[in-house]
Design an enzyme around this catalytic site. Structure first.
Site, PDB file in Angstrom:
ATOM      1  N   ARG A   1       0.803  -1.219   0.000  1.00 52.55           N
ATOM      2  CA  ARG A   1       0.000   0.000   0.000  1.00 52.55           C
ATOM      3  C   ARG A   1       0.840   1.275   0.000  1.00 52.55           C
ATOM      4  O   ARG A   1       0.578   2.195  -0.764  1.00 52.55           O
ATOM      5  CB  ARG A   1      -0.938   0.055   1.216  1.00 52.55           C
TER       6      ARG A   1
ATOM      7  N   LYS B   1      26.741  -4.286  -2.457  1.00 51.24           N
ATOM      8  CA  LYS B   1      28.212  -4.209  -2.528  1.00 51.24           C
ATOM      9  C   LYS B   1      28.797  -3.554  -1.287  1.00 51.24           C
ATOM     10  O   LYS B   1      29.996  -3.298  -1.227  1.00 51.24           O
ATOM     11  CB  LYS B   1      28.634  -3.405  -3.760  1.00 51.24           C
TER      12      LYS B   1
HETATM   13  C1  NCD Z   1       2.138  -1.128   8.104  1.00 46.66           C
HETATM   14  C2  NCD Z   1       3.637  -0.904   8.212  1.00 46.66           C
HETATM   15  O1  NCD Z   1       4.375  -1.160   7.248  1.00 46.66           O
HETATM   16  O2  NCD Z   1       4.034  -0.439   9.268  1.00 46.66           O
HETATM   17  N1  NCD Z   1       1.688  -1.255   6.798  1.00 46.66           N
HETATM   18  C3  NCD Z   1       1.425  -0.127   6.068  1.00 46.66           C
HETATM   19  O3  NCD Z   1       2.277   0.709   5.851  1.00 46.66           O
HETATM   20  N2  NCD Z   1       0.177   0.042   5.628  1.00 46.66           N
HETATM   21  C4  NCD Z   1       1.620  -2.168   9.020  1.00 46.66           C
HETATM   22  C5  NCD Z   1       2.200  -3.550   9.006  1.00 46.66           C
HETATM   23  O4  NCD Z   1       3.102  -3.870   8.241  1.00 46.66           O
HETATM   24  O5  NCD Z   1       1.704  -4.362   9.782  1.00 46.66           O
END
Ligand code: NCD
Length: 316
Positions: A64, A93
């Protein structure tokens, strides 16, 4: 909530932590994000960032955050360079993060970075002239997710003040909850933290909330807490941050949101999740009016459009 949009200048500003922003500035970003919704849906077009290049440096997996930043930049008429996996870069590297960031700085007008180490985005900002946007630094912070979470709550609930909001799941390693706990305290929400005892909200974050006048309560009892909640913000147990696989196995599956649990909740409870989910929300919840997590994920596009255009100086 309707704010009169007196233009604020964010040009050149880094977005590292939500704590770097005043409530007035956050309100402005959220109002500006609203104006981006039709553009994010492709109903209207603009070229605010035509000719601009964004570097997208993802040292950790993402669906996302990376795709919505890409979509946002494209919707604004800009272009993107970068990587979604550092194994194809000179990091392999032995190049330092500082040198990789220096290159992105030379090749683009802004940098989005996700990295497994807490503090990496702040470090990147020290080596870049162009604005740096933190897309998640280890178990640290996730400010752009925080803004889209606030945007979602205000859209769904009209206001945040005095709303009863549960943050559930991995409160120790989850960076999204660290950011949103602070921001919700700034807006006067009533917070309840629900987690397994080994994954409690860190004291540092609790203290930040208290400094803002909030008095969060902590419990392991979701069934009780859910009764009068307005928002249930669910998170995944952050498997990749556990030093010990055994410990992960002990806590995974502690909480599961399903329709029978939601029968105990208020009719207008909204269920949020930054996603990805694993086992913590049953798919039967998806078709209920409680589920807003897919809308929440869409909101990442207008909010990131607003942020990108603000920091690169393209105004509607
Ligand atoms: C979250 C993250 O990467 O912190 N995801 C996101 O950015 N929508 C939550 C998760 O990975 O659980």
């Amino acid at each position: 909530m309707q704010y009169f949009l007196i233009p604020m200048n964010f040009e050149g500003r880094d977005i590292i932590s939500i704590k770097d922003f005043s409530k007035k500035e956050i309100n402005y970003i959220l109002e500006y994000s609203k104006e981006m919704v039709d553009y994010a849906k492709g109903k209207k077009q603009n070229n605010l960032l035509k000719g601009k290049v964004l570097s997208s440096l993802f040292f950790e997996p993402s669906t996302r955050t990376r795709l919505s930043f890409n979509s946002a930049m494209n919707r604004l008429g800009g272009r993107i360079i970068g990587f979604s996996d550092p194994s194809g870069t000179s990091q392999k590297k032995g190049e330092s993060l500082a040198d990789t960031v220096r290159m992105a700085d030379a090749y683009s007008d802004a940098i989005v970075i996700r990295h497994p180490h807490e503090g990496a985005a702040r470090l990147a900002a020290e080596f870049a002239e162009v604005p740096v946007l933190n897309a998640g630094d280890g178990a640290g912070r996730h400010p752009t997710q925080c803004l889209l979470d606030l945007f979602t709550i205000i859209t769904e609930k009209k206001k945040i003040k005095n709303k009863k909001i549960i943050l559930l799941g991995d409160l120790k390693y989850g960076r999204t909850v660290h950011s949103i706990a602070y921001a919700l305290s700034l807006y006067g929400a009533e917070l309840t933290f629900v987690s397994p005892s080994s994954l409690k909200m860190p004291n540092e974050v609790i203290n930040e909330c208290r400094e803002l006048g909030s008095e969060p309560t902590s419990t392991a009892n979701l069934e009780k807490a859910i009764k009068d909640a307005d928002v249930l913000y669910v998170t995944r147990i952050q498997k990749e941050r556990f030093p010990d696989a055994e410990e992960y196995n002990r806590v995974v599956g502690t909480y599961k949101i399903d329709n029978s649990l939601l029968e105990r909740a208020k009719k207008d409870l909204v269920v949020m999740h930054p996603l990805p989910r694993t086992t913590e929300i049953d798919s039967e919840v998806d078709s209920t009016h409680h589920a807003v997590y897919f809308k929440q994920a869409f909101n990442g596009v207008p909010v990131r459009m607003a942020l990108l255009s603000l920091v690169m100086g393209g105004k509607l």
